[in-house]
Scaffold this active site. Structure first.
Site, PDB file in Angstrom:
ATOM      1  N   GLY A 262       0.648  -1.150  -0.025  1.00 22.97           N
ATOM      2  CA  GLY A 262       0.024  -0.190  -0.052  1.00 22.97           C
ATOM      3  C   GLY A 262       0.845   1.291   0.232  1.00 22.97           C
ATOM      4  N   GLU A 296       4.207  -6.702   1.520  1.00 28.43           N
ATOM      5  CA  GLU A 296       3.727  -6.736   0.053  1.00 28.43           C
ATOM      6  C   GLU A 296       3.602  -5.820  -0.744  1.00 28.43           C
ATOM      7  OE1 GLU A 296      -0.097  -8.261   1.242  1.00 28.43           O
ATOM      8  OE2 GLU A 296       0.830 -10.246   1.911  1.00 28.43           O
ATOM      9  N   CYS A 368     -16.041   5.301 -26.872  1.00 27.55           N
ATOM     10  CA  CYS A 368     -17.336   5.906 -26.600  1.00 27.55           C
ATOM     11  C   CYS A 368     -17.817   5.982 -25.404  1.00 27.55           C
ATOM     12  CB  CYS A 368     -18.221   5.059 -27.703  1.00 27.55           C
ATOM     13  SG  CYS A 368     -17.414   5.408 -29.480  1.00 27.55           S
ATOM     14  N   TYR A 397      -1.100  -0.988 -11.798  1.00 26.82           N
ATOM     15  CA  TYR A 397      -2.475  -0.939 -12.161  1.00 26.82           C
ATOM     16  C   TYR A 397      -2.697  -0.277 -13.669  1.00 26.82           C
ATOM     17  CZ  TYR A 397      -2.019  -2.113  -7.429  1.00 26.82           C
ATOM     18  OH  TYR A 397      -1.610  -2.992  -6.223  1.00 26.82           O
TER      19      TYR A 397
END
Ligand code: PLP
Length: 447
Positions: A262, A296, A368, A397
């Protein structure tokens, strides 16, 4: 601090964006460089949209995290969060730096193994692991499965018994602390779906100790993503430490604390999360527990390592307003702005564009959807048709969240290291989009 930073301050300039990103530089003749490679040359050769990953940045950031931990006197194993960037080359580089992997699916587990991460360095997390995925993890002998519910614990126990194995499990507790991040990426509040409720964790741990096929080894906590301050970590780890002590008092063995990931990065001008402060929080709350520690991290390592290159298709004038700069990259490539209101820095590739006086513009993709917007009212050097740009900090990400929406093939990927670069995934062909599709016989006029 939310993932969408404070937009009341002026947009950072080209110079300011470059100042905090040592892997990028502006060469007066070649334009934007990643390490020793002119990004225009990459775009010329293989077109856009194209993802670029800086191998040296991955290495430097992995080492910096390791150094921060050892510097705090901690022995911590680092498991890279594969979901942030699962390319085999990325995983291979990080494996060669000694990192293990944190995986959240059977697919990620197989990717990590394929890239050379030994099963003994792989932790399997996730709120809903299928029986097939759990069987795979048990069969491959992963280091640890992080259990997210009482129900899952029973399932793992049964599957391990069936396989004739005993697996190490850690309980992922939900410490119920606010990571002070974007609502879509906070995971440690009581009403999030993740982890075992704090007050139920001890009883569940003791239950695990009595079950066959599983051996509870400790606790895990992952409170969210893009965390920039140490305080939420400290609050969470203080709660975990309390739980470890209570568990030991109840007579059970606790030998592992997995501190989660994180740690955030500086997308705009918010400054990045400090590995040293992260290590300090771990040390302060967990340092004297005599447990094996793990972290992590995903975004902190992979995010700044990547860019997404794109070309301006056209510049659509708006009477009395900022123009729309329509790019050949879209939300199907880089979803974060649409999904999280994320802010990504943008730099022109051309040395000429980079030094022009900025103007206000909207940067959009051709998909669109009104949500296919990368930036509104952004101060940028004027970009004409054919100009090229790099979206910064797109290594986490980014490519992993791409889709082929609007029948847009997946973008190419290149790896840069020093003055070398190589295609690590060719641009998907349009034909590949339907290569596995069939139409049943009755639609083709067959009997
Ligand atoms: C996503 C995730 C991580 C990594 O998060 P980052 O913000 O990328 O560091 C670590 N652990 C678990 C369990 C996760 O789900």
């Amino acid at each position: 601090m939310a993932d969408a930073p404070d937009l009341s301050t002026p947009d950072p300039t080209v110079r300011e964006l470059l100042a905090t990103r040592p892997q990028l530089s502006l060469d007066p003749t070649c334009g934007l460089m990643m390490e020793g490679v002119p990004l225009s040359a990459v775009a010329d050769e293989i077109g856009t949209p194209t993802w670029g990953i800086s191998a040296s940045t991955l290495r430097i950031r992995a080492r910096r995290l390791l150094t921060a931990m050892t510097g705090a006197g901690l022995s911590v194993s680092v498991h890279f969060a594969v979901k942030s960037n699962d390319h085999l080359a990325v995983l291979r580089i990080l494996a060669s730096e000694g990192l293990g992997a944190d995986v959240v699916s059977g697919g990620e587990l197989l990717r990590a193994l394929e890239a050379g991460v030994p099963a003994s360095k792989i932790v399997f997390s996730g709120v809903g692991k299928s029986d097939a995925e759990l069987r795979l993890a048990i069969q491959k002998g992963v280091a640890q499965i992080n259990v997210e519910s009482a129900e899952e614990l029973e399932i793992i126990s049964a599957l391990a018994v069936e396989a004739g194995r005993v697996v190490d499990v850690a309980l992922r507790v939900n410490p119920d602390v606010d990571a002070e991040t974007h609502a879509k990426i906070t995971t440690g509040l009581a009403d999030n779906k993740f982890g075992v409720p704090y007050d139920e964790a001890l009883a569940l741990y003791l239950r695990a100790a009595a079950l066959p096929g599983v051996r509870p080894v400790g606790y895990a906590a992952h409170i969210g993503s893009q965390i920039l301050k140490a305080d939420p970590y400290r609050a969470a780890y203080a709660r975990v430490a309390q739980l470890v002590r209570a568990t030991r008092e109840a007579g059970a063995v606790v030998s592992v604390v997995d501190c989660g990931g994180g740690l955030g990065i500086g997308y705009r001008d918010e400054g990045e999360g400090s590995p040293e402060a992260f290590a300090g929080a771990i040390r302060a709350e967990l340092g004297d527990l005599d447990v094996r520690l793990a972290i992590e991290p995903g975004r902190w390592i992979s995010g700044p390592s990547g860019v997404l290159l794109s070309t301006v298709i056209l510049r659509k004038a708006v009477t009395g307003g900022a123009p729309f700069i329509v790019l050949d990259a879209a939300m199907n490539d880089l979803l974060r702005p649409s999904l999280y209101d994320a802010w990504h820095g943008v730099l022109p590739l051309s040395p000429h564009d980079a030094v022009q006086e900025p103007e206000k513009a909207h940067l959009v993709g051709p998909v669109c959807e009104s949500g296919d917007c990368f930036a509104r009212d952004r101060m940028l050097p004027p970009l004409q048709r054919g100009a090229r740009v790099a979206f910064l900090d797109a290594g986490a990400y980014g490519s992993v969240m791409s889709s082929t929406y609007n029948a847009r093939p997946l973008a190419a990927q290149v790896l840069v290291e020093g003055e070398r670069w190589a295609v690590i995934r060719p641009r998907q062909t349009v034909e590949a989009l339907w290569a596995n599709e069939t139409t049943p016989g009755w639609l083709n006029g067959d009997a």
